[in-house]
Design a protein around this motif. Structure first.
Motif, PDB file in Angstrom:
ATOM      1  N   THR A   1       1.050  -1.136   0.058  1.00 36.93           N
ATOM      2  CA  THR A   1       0.001  -0.072  -0.152  1.00 36.93           C
ATOM      3  C   THR A   1       0.644   1.184   0.090  1.00 36.93           C
ATOM      4  O   THR A   1       0.232   2.404  -0.124  1.00 36.93           O
ATOM      5  CB  THR A   1      -0.951  -0.136   1.099  1.00 36.93           C
ATOM      6  OG1 THR A   1      -0.143   0.172   2.520  1.00 36.93           O
ATOM      7  CG2 THR A   1      -1.644  -1.360   1.404  1.00 36.93           C
ATOM      8  N   VAL A   2       2.171   1.069  -0.106  1.00 29.89           N
ATOM      9  CA  VAL A   2       3.150   2.423   0.192  1.00 29.89           C
ATOM     10  C   VAL A   2       3.395   2.615  -1.259  1.00 29.89           C
ATOM     11  O   VAL A   2       4.226   1.969  -1.871  1.00 29.89           O
ATOM     12  CB  VAL A   2       4.354   1.993   1.033  1.00 29.89           C
ATOM     13  CG1 VAL A   2       5.308   3.165   1.184  1.00 29.89           C
ATOM     14  CG2 VAL A   2       3.702   1.647   2.286  1.00 29.89           C
ATOM     15  N   ARG A   3       3.142   3.748  -1.460  1.00 29.81           N
ATOM     16  CA  ARG A   3       3.667   4.338  -2.812  1.00 29.81           C
ATOM     17  C   ARG A   3       5.266   4.983  -3.057  1.00 29.81           C
ATOM     18  O   ARG A   3       5.878   4.513  -3.806  1.00 29.81           O
ATOM     19  CB  ARG A   3       2.741   5.415  -3.317  1.00 29.81           C
ATOM     20  CG  ARG A   3       3.184   6.031  -4.609  1.00 29.81           C
ATOM     21  CD  ARG A   3       2.045   7.252  -5.244  1.00 29.81           C
ATOM     22  NE  ARG A   3       1.830   8.109  -4.079  1.00 29.81           N
ATOM     23  CZ  ARG A   3       2.469   9.298  -3.990  1.00 29.81           C
ATOM     24  NH1 ARG A   3       3.606   9.414  -4.816  1.00 29.81           N
ATOM     25  NH2 ARG A   3       2.452  10.007  -3.109  1.00 29.81           N
ATOM     26  N   ASP A   4       5.480   5.726  -1.944  1.00 30.95           N
ATOM     27  CA  ASP A   4       6.846   6.252  -1.983  1.00 30.95           C
ATOM     28  C   ASP A   4       7.542   5.782  -0.498  1.00 30.95           C
ATOM     29  O   ASP A   4       6.956   6.493   0.504  1.00 30.95           O
ATOM     30  CB  ASP A   4       6.869   7.722  -2.169  1.00 30.95           C
ATOM     31  CG  ASP A   4       8.098   8.242  -1.981  1.00 30.95           C
ATOM     32  OD1 ASP A   4       9.209   7.787  -1.291  1.00 30.95           O
ATOM     33  OD2 ASP A   4       8.372   9.332  -2.747  1.00 30.95           O
ATOM     34  N   GLN A   5       8.256   4.744  -0.478  1.00 31.80           N
ATOM     35  CA  GLN A   5       8.779   4.137   0.809  1.00 31.80           C
ATOM     36  C   GLN A   5       9.584   5.210   1.626  1.00 31.80           C
ATOM     37  O   GLN A   5       9.416   5.433   2.800  1.00 31.80           O
ATOM     38  CB  GLN A   5       9.707   3.126   0.538  1.00 31.80           C
ATOM     39  CG  GLN A   5       8.879   1.973   0.002  1.00 31.80           C
ATOM     40  CD  GLN A   5       9.899   0.720  -0.141  1.00 31.80           C
ATOM     41  OE1 GLN A   5      10.870   0.614  -0.007  1.00 31.80           O
ATOM     42  NE2 GLN A   5       9.097  -0.570  -0.330  1.00 31.80           N
ATOM     43  N   ARG A   6      10.466   5.976   0.946  1.00 30.49           N
ATOM     44  CA  ARG A   6      11.071   7.176   1.504  1.00 30.49           C
ATOM     45  C   ARG A   6      10.362   8.140   2.318  1.00 30.49           C
ATOM     46  O   ARG A   6      10.518   8.667   3.499  1.00 30.49           O
ATOM     47  CB  ARG A   6      12.298   7.897   0.529  1.00 30.49           C
ATOM     48  CG  ARG A   6      12.995   8.756   1.315  1.00 30.49           C
ATOM     49  CD  ARG A   6      13.403   9.881   0.242  1.00 30.49           C
ATOM     50  NE  ARG A   6      12.332  10.680   0.060  1.00 30.49           N
ATOM     51  CZ  ARG A   6      12.359  11.574  -1.111  1.00 30.49           C
ATOM     52  NH1 ARG A   6      13.546  11.649  -1.877  1.00 30.49           N
ATOM     53  NH2 ARG A   6      11.196  12.250  -1.162  1.00 30.49           N
ATOM     54  N   ALA A   7       9.394   8.503   1.413  1.00 33.93           N
ATOM     55  CA  ALA A   7       8.326   9.709   2.000  1.00 33.93           C
ATOM     56  C   ALA A   7       7.600   9.034   3.183  1.00 33.93           C
ATOM     57  O   ALA A   7       7.282   9.833   4.000  1.00 33.93           O
ATOM     58  CB  ALA A   7       7.341   9.947   0.921  1.00 33.93           C
ATOM     59  N   TYR A   8       7.216   7.699   3.003  1.00 30.14           N
ATOM     60  CA  TYR A   8       6.351   7.084   4.331  1.00 30.14           C
ATOM     61  C   TYR A   8       7.397   7.285   5.586  1.00 30.14           C
ATOM     62  O   TYR A   8       7.033   7.258   6.667  1.00 30.14           O
ATOM     63  CB  TYR A   8       5.890   5.963   3.725  1.00 30.14           C
ATOM     64  CG  TYR A   8       4.718   5.469   4.463  1.00 30.14           C
ATOM     65  CD1 TYR A   8       3.694   5.184   3.988  1.00 30.14           C
ATOM     66  CD2 TYR A   8       5.286   4.798   6.027  1.00 30.14           C
ATOM     67  CE1 TYR A   8       2.420   4.766   4.843  1.00 30.14           C
ATOM     68  CE2 TYR A   8       4.088   4.149   6.548  1.00 30.14           C
ATOM     69  CZ  TYR A   8       2.857   4.277   5.979  1.00 30.14           C
ATOM     70  OH  TYR A   8       1.930   3.671   7.097  1.00 30.14           O
TER      71      TYR A   8
END
Length: 312
Positions: free
Chosen positions: A68-75
């Protein structure tokens, strides 16, 4: 985003929770760990608290469905920022009852970090003290925008504000810091010469030599945390600071003083019986010392004690 900055502050986040696993969640966390540590440290001014925030970030990240995570760094940055904000608000209440001046926890940095002017400026003790005057949300926005150049939408998600509100907060924080920020970074040669002169004067306790290297408006801050003896208020002026140093450092032997780079600034580490007793970070402008930041609180030196032991 200047994620390359964070890669230059290494080996500060401790061991990865979970040991040597190589699952996708662990790999993502490892890939961004130094970035997350730097964000947390710049928000909190404490390596120990930054490490705790990373532990909390890991625990939350380990339970996330990566699909469900589109951008791991941003998350990950969002989790870290929210955890750091919560801790920063708690720490703010504790610091109200802190004995004497509060200084950030000193952090050993590699020599090449000082070459990165923007990173060096953002992690210097002088700048971290300026950021202490911001509200928690202002500090988070300033760090994420000015240091790491995150977009306003990404910052908005991290701090729970609208992008328009984040723009206003960023403008306010930028103006606040600009009015108080330290002067620019000096050349390595100028820094080395000033630090060498200060070390010689400190080792001899020669009052005139100290006066020669101190700026007229030099400020000395000491942090003993109520545990170790330290000045309870800022000492301002070359004469007062020189006399304080001459009285306190006159009996120090050359073997007990070790030059180092702390928070990308020159520093002296004082050891007694092999243990770190005091870290004095030095702010230099135009060849003269304008700021001295002496950390003696044992809790703030434990991380550096471990780091120096590992590097020996």
């Amino acid at each position: 985003m200047k994620s390359e900055h964070s890669e230059r502050i290494q080996d500060t986040a401790g061991q990865l929770p979970g040991g040597g696993r190589t699952d996708p969640a662990t790999e993502a966390f490892v890939a961004h760990r130094n970035l997350l540590f730097t964000v947390a440290y710049e928000m909190l001014g404490s390596a120990a608290d930054a490490e705790d925030v990373l532990q909390e970030t890991w625990l939350r990240w380990a339970g996330v469905d990566l699909g469900t995570v589109r951008d791991q760094r941003a998350y990950l940055v969002r989790i870290t920022t929210r955890q750091a904000l919560s801790r920063l608000r708690t720490l703010g209440r504790r610091r109200e009852s802190y004995v004497g001046p509060w200084l950030p926890e000193p952090l050993l940095t590699a020599p090449d970090v000082a070459e990165d002017v923007e990173l060096a400026d953002s992690i210097s003790l002088a700048m971290l003290l300026v950021m202490e005057t911001l509200t928690p949300t202002e500090r988070a926005v300033f760090v994420l925008r000015e240091v790491f150049e995150l977009g306003y939408d990404e910052i908005a998600e991290a701090v729970g504000k609208s992008p328009a509100a984040v723009r206003q907060i960023a403008h306010r924080a930028r103006a606040h810091v600009a009015a108080r920020r330290p002067r620019g970074i000096v050349s390595p040669t100028e820094t080395r010469e000033a630090l060498d002169a200060f070390q010689r004067a400190a080792e001899t306790g020669d009052l005139q030599s100290l006066l020669d290297i101190l700026a007229p408006d030099v400020v000395f801050l000491g942090d003993g945390g109520g545990v170790k003896q330290a000045v309870l208020r800022p000492i301002v002026g070359a004469d007062k600071v020189a006399r304080l140093l001459a009285a306190g450092l006159g009996r120090i032997t050359a073997a007990s003083l070790q030059p180092a780079q702390v928070n990308a600034c020159p520093a002296l580490i004082l050891r007694l019986n092999g243990a770190i007793d005091t870290v004095v970070a030095v702010r230099i402008d135009d060849g003269l010392i304008t700021g001295l930041y002496a950390v003696r609180n044992p809790e703030k030196l434990s991380h550096m004690q471990r780091e120096t032991a590992l590097r020996r």
